[in-house]
Design an enzyme around this catalytic site. Structure first.
Site, PDB file in Angstrom:
ATOM      1  N   ASP A   1       0.833  -1.212   0.000  1.00 32.82           N
ATOM      2  CA  ASP A   1       0.000   0.000   0.000  1.00 32.82           C
ATOM      3  C   ASP A   1       0.868   1.262   0.000  1.00 32.82           C
ATOM      4  OD1 ASP A   1       0.769  -0.239   2.635  1.00 32.82           O
ATOM      5  OD2 ASP A   1      -1.263  -0.139   3.475  1.00 32.82           O
ATOM      6  N   SER A   2       2.201   1.075   0.008  1.00 37.26           N
ATOM      7  CA  SER A   2       3.122   2.193  -0.249  1.00 37.26           C
ATOM      8  C   SER A   2       2.833   2.804  -1.615  1.00 37.26           C
ATOM      9  CB  SER A   2       4.574   1.710  -0.182  1.00 37.26           C
ATOM     10  OG  SER A   2       4.762   0.574  -1.013  1.00 37.26           O
TER      11      SER A   2
ATOM     12  N   ASP B   1      -0.845  -6.057  -0.038  1.00 38.61           N
ATOM     13  CA  ASP B   1      -1.221  -5.457   1.243  1.00 38.61           C
ATOM     14  C   ASP B   1      -2.730  -5.324   1.367  1.00 38.61           C
ATOM     15  OD1 ASP B   1       0.902  -4.970   2.944  1.00 38.61           O
ATOM     16  OD2 ASP B   1       1.478  -3.123   1.919  1.00 38.61           O
TER      17      ASP B   1
ATOM     18  N   LYS C   1      -0.897  -9.435   3.135  1.00 38.61           N
ATOM     19  CA  LYS C   1      -0.169  -8.929   4.304  1.00 38.61           C
ATOM     20  C   LYS C   1      -1.042  -7.910   5.008  1.00 38.61           C
ATOM     21  CE  LYS C   1       3.534  -5.988   3.875  1.00 38.61           C
ATOM     22  NZ  LYS C   1       3.047  -4.787   4.560  1.00 38.61           N
TER      23      LYS C   1
ATOM     24  N   GLU D   1      -1.172  -5.368   8.843  1.00 40.00           N
ATOM     25  CA  GLU D   1      -0.337  -4.816   9.908  1.00 40.00           C
ATOM     26  C   GLU D   1      -0.879  -5.161  11.281  1.00 40.00           C
ATOM     27  OE1 GLU D   1       0.179  -0.627   9.199  1.00 40.00           O
ATOM     28  OE2 GLU D   1       0.941  -0.945   7.167  1.00 40.00           O
TER      29      GLU D   1
ATOM     30  N   GLU E   1       9.393  -3.749  10.311  1.00 36.24           N
ATOM     31  CA  GLU E   1       9.688  -2.411   9.793  1.00 36.24           C
ATOM     32  C   GLU E   1      10.194  -1.498  10.906  1.00 36.24           C
ATOM     33  OE1 GLU E   1       6.844  -0.730   7.119  1.00 36.24           O
ATOM     34  OE2 GLU E   1       7.878   1.213   7.079  1.00 36.24           O
TER      35      GLU E   1
HETATM   36  O1  KIV Z   1       3.560  -0.990   1.685  1.00 39.36           O
HETATM   37  C1  KIV Z   1       4.677  -1.495   1.520  1.00 39.36           C
HETATM   38  O2  KIV Z   1       5.297  -1.366   0.475  1.00 39.36           O
HETATM   39  C2  KIV Z   1       5.220  -2.279   2.614  1.00 39.36           C
HETATM   40  C3  KIV Z   1       6.642  -2.701   2.581  1.00 39.36           C
HETATM   41  C4  KIV Z   1       7.647  -1.789   2.142  1.00 39.36           C
HETATM   42  C5  KIV Z   1       7.045  -3.542   3.713  1.00 39.36           C
HETATM   43  O3  KIV Z   1       4.521  -2.606   3.510  1.00 39.36           O
END
Ligand code: KIV
Length: 262
Positions: free
Chosen positions: A52-53, A91, A119, A121, A188
């Site tokens: 989600d970056s 994510d 993934k 959090e 992280e």
């Molecule tokens: O959102 C993301 O890209 C991430 C990673 C960099 C771990 O969670």
């Protein structure tokens, strides 16, 4: 000995990545679209994350808290069209896993878009959601330490594990995730000493980002590594390329050549 190209290598699964614990270091990078997924796959990266970056480095948001499930599905679909040999994880964005039912429904949407793992959090705080996702047969990767979806409450991206209570909570969360069936856990901005301790303690791979050299693997936002998002580079990243500048120059050269011929 001459290097022989290996073709038709087997698809990388979450189980395979889990089995690399203590045997092989794991390199992971983010991918948000088809060409980058192909490029990273050709470079042999075994784990691709539609993170989600993308909210910051693709969509221009200030942080990940504005990313929606629909936006994630769009980018997962684009990335999955590359049919990478790498495991393709995605994510779960904020507010898409508040209950076990919501978590399973969201994880299924990402899986339908092409994600082979999801993934989210948190550790024990999302314990029921993790168990429900695993019970639905979807591979799960944990994410502990600095949790970007909490950046607004926390007022920034702060290092975790310095206080003893934080160290203990991180260890307990990591042990919980391993027991709940996660195949790996991202750490992280965890202090290197605590990241090392977690890595030694749990039976699944740790994948660090800004957490020192002793995790089982490392993950980076690809844009940070190749310099396509020059407005912010995390302190722990040494870019290998200045792609933004090189592309800018190429475009400027093209424009100048065109204009000088008029
Ligand atoms: O959102 C993301 O890209 C991430 C990673 C960099 C771990 O969670």
């Amino acid at each position: 000995m001459a290097k022989v190209a290996v073709v038709n290598e087997a698809k990388i699964t979450a189980d395979l990545i889990q089995s690399w614990k203590g045997r092989r270091r794991i390199g992971a990078l983010t991918a948000y679209d088809y060409p980058m997924a192909r490029l990273l796959d050709e470079a042999g990266v075994p784990l691709l994350l539609v993170g989600d970056s993308l909210g910051m480095v693709v969509l221009g948001y200030s942080d990940t808290t504005l990313v929606t499930l629909t936006e994630m599905e769009h980018h997962v679909r684009a990335t999955a069209r590359a049919k990478p040999r790498a495991l393709l994880a995605a994510d779960m964005p904020i507010n898409t896993y508040r209950t076990p039912d919501e978590a399973v429904a969201s994880a299924r949407r990402l899986a339908a878009a092409g994600a082979e793992a999801v993934k989210a959090e948190g550790g024990r705080s999302i314990g029921e959601q993790v168990r429900a996702i695993r019970a639905a047969g979807i591979p799960f990767c944990g994410h502990l330490g600095m949790l970007p979806q909490h950046v607004r409450e926390e007022g920034g991206y702060h290092i975790k594990g310095r206080a003893e209570a934080e160290r203990q909570a991180l260890l307990a969360d990591a042990e919980f995730l391993a027991a709940a069936g996660a195949f790996a856990v991202v750490l992280e901005l965890v202090t290197p000493a605590v990241a090392r301790e977690i890595t030694q303690r749990i039976a699944i791979p740790t994948i660090g980002i800004g957490s020192g050299p002793d995790c089982d693997g490392q993950i980076l936002v690809t844009n940070d590594l190749v310099g396509t998002f020059p407005w912010f580079t995390p302190r722990f990243v040494t870019p290998r390329l200045n792609a933004f500048e090189q592309m800018r120059r190429a475009v400027e050269d093209w424009r100048q050549a065109l204009e000088s011929n008029t």
